[in-house]
Design a protein around this motif. Structure first.
Motif, short mmCIF file in Angstrom:
data_model
loop_
_atom_site.label_atom_id
_atom_site.label_comp_id
_atom_site.label_asym_id
_atom_site.label_seq_id
_atom_site.Cartn_x
_atom_site.Cartn_y
_atom_site.Cartn_z
N ILE A 102 0.84 -1.20 0.00
CA ILE A 102 0.00 0.00 0.00
C ILE A 102 0.87 1.25 0.00
CG2 ILE A 102 -1.60 1.38 1.39
CD1 ILE A 102 -2.97 -0.91 0.02
N GLU A 103 1.84 1.23 0.90
CA GLU A 103 2.70 2.41 1.02
C GLU A 103 3.47 2.65 -0.28
OE1 GLU A 103 5.85 4.39 4.12
OE2 GLU A 103 5.12 2.38 4.44
N TYR A 104 3.94 1.55 -0.86
CA TYR A 104 4.67 1.68 -2.11
C TYR A 104 3.77 2.29 -3.19
CZ TYR A 104 7.01 0.50 -6.44
OH TYR A 104 7.59 0.57 -7.68
N LEU A 105 2.54 1.81 -3.23
CA LEU A 105 1.61 2.31 -4.25
C LEU A 105 1.31 3.79 -4.05
CD1 LEU A 105 -0.86 -0.68 -4.63
CD2 LEU A 105 0.91 0.09 -6.22
N GLU A 106 1.17 4.18 -2.77
CA GLU A 106 0.93 5.60 -2.48
C GLU A 106 2.07 6.45 -2.99
OE1 GLU A 106 -1.56 5.08 1.71
OE2 GLU A 106 0.53 5.71 1.72
N ILE A 107 3.28 5.98 -2.68
CA ILE A 107 4.46 6.75 -3.05
C ILE A 107 4.64 6.75 -4.56
CG2 ILE A 107 6.96 6.84 -2.86
CD1 ILE A 107 6.62 5.79 0.00
N LYS A 108 4.33 5.61 -5.15
CA LYS A 108 4.44 5.52 -6.60
C LYS A 108 3.45 6.44 -7.29
CE LYS A 108 3.58 2.09 -10.25
NZ LYS A 108 4.37 2.73 -11.31
N ARG A 109 2.31 6.59 -6.66
CA ARG A 109 1.25 7.37 -7.29
C ARG A 109 1.59 8.86 -7.34
NH1 ARG A 109 -5.11 7.22 -5.67
NH2 ARG A 109 -5.92 7.51 -7.77
N ALA A 110 1.94 9.40 -6.20
CA ALA A 110 2.26 10.83 -6.15
C ALA A 110 3.13 11.09 -4.94
CB ALA A 110 0.99 11.66 -6.07
N ARG A 111 4.18 11.83 -5.14
CA ARG A 111 5.05 12.16 -4.02
C ARG A 111 5.83 13.42 -4.37
NH1 ARG A 111 7.54 8.24 -6.84
NH2 ARG A 111 9.53 8.82 -7.78
N THR A 112 6.53 13.92 -3.36
CA THR A 112 7.43 15.03 -3.64
C THR A 112 8.85 14.50 -3.70
OG1 THR A 112 7.50 15.51 -1.28
CG2 THR A 112 6.04 16.84 -2.63
N TYR A 114 12.42 16.31 -3.57
CA TYR A 114 13.12 17.57 -3.38
C TYR A 114 12.23 18.74 -3.76
CZ TYR A 114 16.32 13.85 -3.91
OH TYR A 114 16.89 12.63 -3.84
N SER A 115 11.02 18.70 -3.26
CA SER A 115 10.07 19.80 -3.43
C SER A 115 9.53 19.99 -4.84
CB SER A 115 10.68 21.12 -2.94
OG SER A 115 11.07 20.99 -1.61
N HIS A 116 9.62 18.95 -5.66
CA HIS A 116 8.81 19.01 -6.86
C HIS A 116 8.02 17.71 -6.97
CE1 HIS A 116 13.01 18.07 -8.26
NE2 HIS A 116 12.37 16.97 -8.59
N LEU A 117 7.01 17.73 -7.81
CA LEU A 117 6.09 16.60 -7.87
C LEU A 117 6.69 15.43 -8.63
CD1 LEU A 117 2.67 18.31 -8.44
CD2 LEU A 117 3.33 16.87 -6.51
N ALA A 118 6.53 14.23 -8.07
CA ALA A 118 7.05 13.05 -8.72
C ALA A 118 6.01 11.94 -8.68
CB ALA A 118 8.35 12.61 -8.05
N GLY A 119 6.40 10.77 -9.13
CA GLY A 119 5.47 9.66 -9.19
C GLY A 119 4.58 9.79 -10.41
N GLU A 120 3.53 8.98 -10.45
CA GLU A 120 2.63 8.99 -11.61
C GLU A 120 2.07 10.38 -11.86
OE1 GLU A 120 1.20 4.39 -10.88
OE2 GLU A 120 -0.19 6.04 -10.49
#
Lengths: 221, 221
Positions: A102-112, A114-120
């Motif tokens: 679950i946590e991996y999927l959350e992080i994979k989906r959207a994360r920061t 270094y203060s810019h948007l990453a992930g899907e």
DNA sequence: TCTATACTTTGAGCGTCATCAAAGTATTTC
DNA sequence: GAAATACTTTGATGACGCTCAAAGTATAGA
């Protein structure tokens, strides 16, 4: 050892899980107290102090005492670059529990990152902005179009065309998301408007209900 | 850090002197027998074999048998990139981190802290003055540059270089803002010119419309 | 089939290093 | 000045992993 003097030392300094955790916590360039860092790494205060001293000896972190507190923070930005690079080359760990997944999927989906948007969400956003001709891409350079100026002003970013912007390899997607000043401003703008919210658990971000439809569409897909 | 690429394993795989030697021998993309590699690394055949197996498990090297000989060689040339990158950081050059531009996401109010500016505006202001070389920083000491004298005179502070100035850890930003006599005078000057206004409710300050653009920029970002 | 060569696996030894509790140091608060 | 807080240092412990020798496996050649 021949032409590679203290390379091993360098690598081993990053190669400890606790120290890596410390570095990734401090990667936002803020300063943290030892107690705070101890909580984040889940090791004792003394162990945290021990690692911080090692990192200090490497001249990677700065220390500053204010009253009873001792603050530690990164000195050099290249630490972030190294970690990011190493992430792109290391294979994703096998997930062995439901919660981890679950946590991996959350992080994979959207994360920061270094203060810019990453992930899907991050790579999707870049695609979206290029498709809609807000951004123009030439190889690894990105520039704001005439169209884009209005778009960025609309979301609260003035003079977007003056900001530098670069691409950053996304370790989960193995594709690019937007970094540089522009990437940073976009992330900040989203947060300011309450479109995204930082997770308290990890580096993932959550899209809020007040975000515009076009952004929600990127998140859903 | 579950579910994330396990950097530690990756890093530790490179972080052994013997393995690093093996990798650098193979960096020319040729294949070598175990005996050859054993001679190059000056460790026993069994130890060499042990390390080669580890590198195989990382899927970094390829192996094939030809008669009695077993040949090993690199699979990916990114190993070369990694080693090169790591070499650049193993001889760390001292960088004054405060000259580096740092942006922050949190929207926090500007406020006064013992009559000097704090919060996002406070730390932003310090960064601004260092970036523009009005101030020079050495470790935790700050001094006014030749450039800075004119700047401070321009905003109504005479003989700024004679004032003592020190850094104060900002509680909300976890970074430094300017304190000491200079910090005090700056805050007073801003108030006098009507650039900032004290809130009647609390210690926060509000940027007014008459403040200069460069200051507004700090507040907005 | 026997022997020599090339390599791998096993097992023991050993050093390094992460870890924690406890003692020590520094600073603030009362 | 005493107590509380925040952190560092010390000393002990234990685990992990590099190392080698010796035993095991695979192949070639006679």
């Amino acid at each position: 050892m021949n032409g590679l003097p203290n390379l091993t030392e360098t690598i081993q300094a990053i190669g400890d899980p606790t120290r890596l955790e410390l570095l990734t916590v401090m990667i936002d360039n803020r300063y943290y107290t030892v107690t705070e860092l101890s909580k984040r790494t889940h090791v004792s205060l003394s162990t945290t102090s021990y690692h911080l001293k090692k990192l200090s000896n490497m001249e990677w972190i700065d220390t500053y005492r204010q009253g009873k507190n001792v603050y530690y923070g990164l000195i050099n930005n290249y630490i972030a670059d190294i970690i990011e690079l190493l992430m792109t080359i290391s294979a994703p760990k096998k997930v062995n529990s439901y919660n981890q997944k679950i946590e991996y999927l959350e992080i994979k989906r959207a994360r920061t990152c270094y203060s810019h948007l990453a992930g899907e969400l991050g790579v999707g956003l870049l695609d979206y902005m290029i498709e809609n001709r807000y951004l123009e891409r030439k190889n690894h350079d990105v520039s704001v179009t005439e169209n884009g100026k209005f778009f960025f002003r609309g979301i609260g970013i003035e003079n977007a065309e003056l900001l530098n912007s670069k691409l950053c390899m996304d370790w989960s997607e193995r594709r690019f998301h937007l970094a540089g000043e522009l990437g940073l401003k976009i992330c900040a703008a989203f947060l300011r408007q309450g479109w995204i919210v930082n997770s308290t658990k990890n580096r993932s971000v959550i899209l809020s209900m007040v975000s515009p439809e076009w952004l929600k569409a990127l998140y859903k897909s």
